[in-house]
Write an enzyme that holds these catalytic residues in place. Structure first.
Site, mmCIF file in Angstrom:
data_model
loop_
_atom_site.group_PDB
_atom_site.id
_atom_site.type_symbol
_atom_site.label_atom_id
_atom_site.label_comp_id
_atom_site.label_asym_id
_atom_site.label_seq_id
_atom_site.Cartn_x
_atom_site.Cartn_y
_atom_site.Cartn_z
ATOM 1 N N GLY A 66 0.774 -1.234 0.000
ATOM 2 C CA GLY A 66 0.000 0.000 0.000
ATOM 3 C C GLY A 66 0.805 1.284 0.000
ATOM 4 O O GLY A 66 0.246 2.351 -0.254
ATOM 5 N N LEU A 67 2.111 1.221 0.284
ATOM 6 C CA LEU A 67 2.920 2.437 0.311
ATOM 7 C C LEU A 67 3.672 2.679 -0.989
ATOM 8 O O LEU A 67 4.519 3.568 -1.064
ATOM 9 C CB LEU A 67 3.905 2.389 1.486
ATOM 10 C CG LEU A 67 3.274 2.373 2.878
ATOM 11 C CD1 LEU A 67 4.353 2.406 3.952
ATOM 12 C CD2 LEU A 67 2.287 3.518 3.072
ATOM 13 N N ASP A 91 1.661 -2.745 4.342
ATOM 14 C CA ASP A 91 2.985 -2.775 3.716
ATOM 15 C C ASP A 91 3.965 -3.300 4.753
ATOM 16 O O ASP A 91 3.582 -3.563 5.905
ATOM 17 C CB ASP A 91 3.397 -1.377 3.226
ATOM 18 C CG ASP A 91 4.304 -1.432 2.001
ATOM 19 O OD1 ASP A 91 5.332 -2.142 2.061
ATOM 20 O OD2 ASP A 91 3.985 -0.799 0.984
ATOM 21 N N TYR A 198 9.707 -9.349 -14.178
ATOM 22 C CA TYR A 198 8.481 -8.619 -13.846
ATOM 23 C C TYR A 198 7.364 -8.991 -14.814
ATOM 24 O O TYR A 198 6.249 -9.346 -14.413
ATOM 25 C CB TYR A 198 8.770 -7.116 -13.898
ATOM 26 C CG TYR A 198 7.578 -6.212 -13.645
ATOM 27 C CD1 TYR A 198 6.876 -6.277 -12.456
ATOM 28 C CD2 TYR A 198 7.197 -5.264 -14.591
ATOM 29 C CE1 TYR A 198 5.804 -5.432 -12.217
ATOM 30 C CE2 TYR A 198 6.135 -4.414 -14.369
ATOM 31 C CZ TYR A 198 5.441 -4.508 -13.170
ATOM 32 O OH TYR A 198 4.376 -3.671 -12.930
ATOM 33 N N LYS A 202 3.895 -11.270 -14.209
ATOM 34 C CA LYS A 202 2.572 -10.703 -14.452
ATOM 35 C C LYS A 202 1.747 -11.590 -15.389
ATOM 36 O O LYS A 202 0.540 -11.771 -15.185
ATOM 37 C CB LYS A 202 2.688 -9.287 -15.010
ATOM 38 C CG LYS A 202 3.129 -8.254 -13.970
ATOM 39 C CD LYS A 202 2.176 -8.212 -12.797
ATOM 40 C CE LYS A 202 2.522 -7.131 -11.794
ATOM 41 N NZ LYS A 202 1.596 -7.107 -10.641
#
Length: 378
Positions: A66-67, A91, A198, A202
């Site tokens: 969340g951060l 987080d 990455y 995904k």
């Protein structure tokens, strides 16, 4: 109702907060979780049915990671709709005072399955937004850690969402495409084959979520984000970060050194459009969704084009180009534009910001921020 948007007759399953498959679990559950971690998950090991929450039950949201760039702003938007205490940021870092004061915040490591499970159960979570990830350039510098966070952490979240009948949102990315993908535009369904950890993680997430949706009814939802441009969070190791940094440099030093070639065109989006797309997508009735993963688009520009637009406000801006081999190679493998026809048709997606509006808003916001912090403005 937006014109051209698919409609359906709402049902309790659609309006409620539980996945379609949670209404009836007549199919067998797997004998163990797919992440191959030793867990005591009785529902997975039996023929028991889920006990769905009432359609009137409040939306209760947990946001992991969340951060990062997206979590705080999304929490603000969701809290306006569902109430301050019904949206929990999490987080592994200590939040700044203004974030801590704005609403519930808890420590959560997505690699700690047991603690994550406790948070979901104790807080009666119904929606899970999974933002924890290492981004493209950072991931290439530490593949082992990226694999751990982006794949093992995802497996934990998928397991828990399925076990607890959650509506699960996992973002995907422009980086989910590769050099063999159609680039202008890239459609929702095509060859992907990315070449970064990455991007690979995904694509793995997209396919696992779709698999669990079709096999077990998990209400999995995924949007492929373009490069997201925002003021409040510093760049976090992504290939499109120059499009954030250039605004800060324009108002501080008047000079920006860009790590991409001036003609490198990539899809981009203002963060408020990104947040709005996420909320609208999460709120869309499930029967309107023809896909579980959608592209969303707003604009597409090059470093030189955004620099020229900034110079309309700040003529003194100087930009030099020093392409970084790693990031340039990544950018060259990504799409030039997204085709988001399906998102526009199915649930009414439409962006509010083009390049001109984005540049004006970013310069105004950063100028105000620097002034409030007592920093000089170039």
């Amino acid at each position: 109702m937006k014109p051209g948007v698919r409609v359906c007759v709402p049902s309790a399953a659609v309006l409620g907060l539980f996945c379609r498959g949670c209404l009836s679990r007549s199919r067998s559950w797997p004998g163990r979780s797919f992440s191959s971690l030793p867990r005591q998950m009785s529902r997975w090991n039996s023929q028991d049915t889920c006990s769905p929450p009432s359609p009137q039950e409040n939306v209760r949201v947990l946001i992991t990671g969340g951060l990062g760039q997206l979590g705080v702003g999304l929490a603000q938007m969701l809290r306006k709709q569902y109430g301050r205490d019904n949206v929990i940021l999490s987080d592994i870092k200590k939040p700044p005072p203004h974030v801590y004061a704005s609403g519930p915040f808890v420590y959560a490591d997505v690699l700690d399955y047991k603690h994550l499970r406790e948070l979901i159960v104790n807080n009666r979570i119904t929606w899970l937004v999974h933002y924890s990830a290492l981004l493209s350039a950072v991931g290439e510098a530490n593949v082992a850690l990226a694999r751990k966070i982006n794949i093992t952490g995802l497996h934990n979240v998928l397991d828990l969402a399925l076990e607890n009948c959650l509506r699960l949102f996992v973002p995907s990315t422009i980086g989910a495409f590769g050099p063999s993908s159609p680039r202008d535009p890239a459609p929702d369904l095509c060859v992907q084959r990315p070449r970064t950890i990455y991007g690979v993680s995904k694509v793995h997430g997209e396919l696992m979520g779709e698999y669990l949706h079709h096999k077990y009814g998990l209400d999995f939802r995924c949007l492929r984000y373009p490069g997201v441009i925002s003021v409040n969070t510093p760049p976090g190791g992504g290939t499109t970060d120059y499009a954030v940094q250039i605004f800060h440099d324009a108002l501080s030093t008047g000079h920006h050194e860009c790590y991409l070639r001036p003609d490198t065109r990539l899809p981009m989006m203002h963060i408020s459009d990104c947040h709005r797309a996420t909320v609208e997508f999460m709120q869309a009735p499930e029967c309107q969704l023809s896909l579980r993963t959608y592209n969303i688009a707003a604009m597409s520009f090059t470093p030189e084009e955004v620099a020229q637009e900034i110079r309309k406000h700040l003529p003194h801006l100087k930009v030099t180009y020093n392409p970084d081999t790693v990031r340039q190679t990544i950018a060259d493998s990504w799409p030039v534009r997204f085709d988001d026809t399906n998102a526009r048709r199915d649930w009414g997606w439409a962006p509010a910001f083009g390049l001109e509006e984005l540049v004006s808003d970013m310069l105004r916001s950063i100028r105000d921020k620097r002034t409030n912090e007592g920093l000089p403005v170039s």
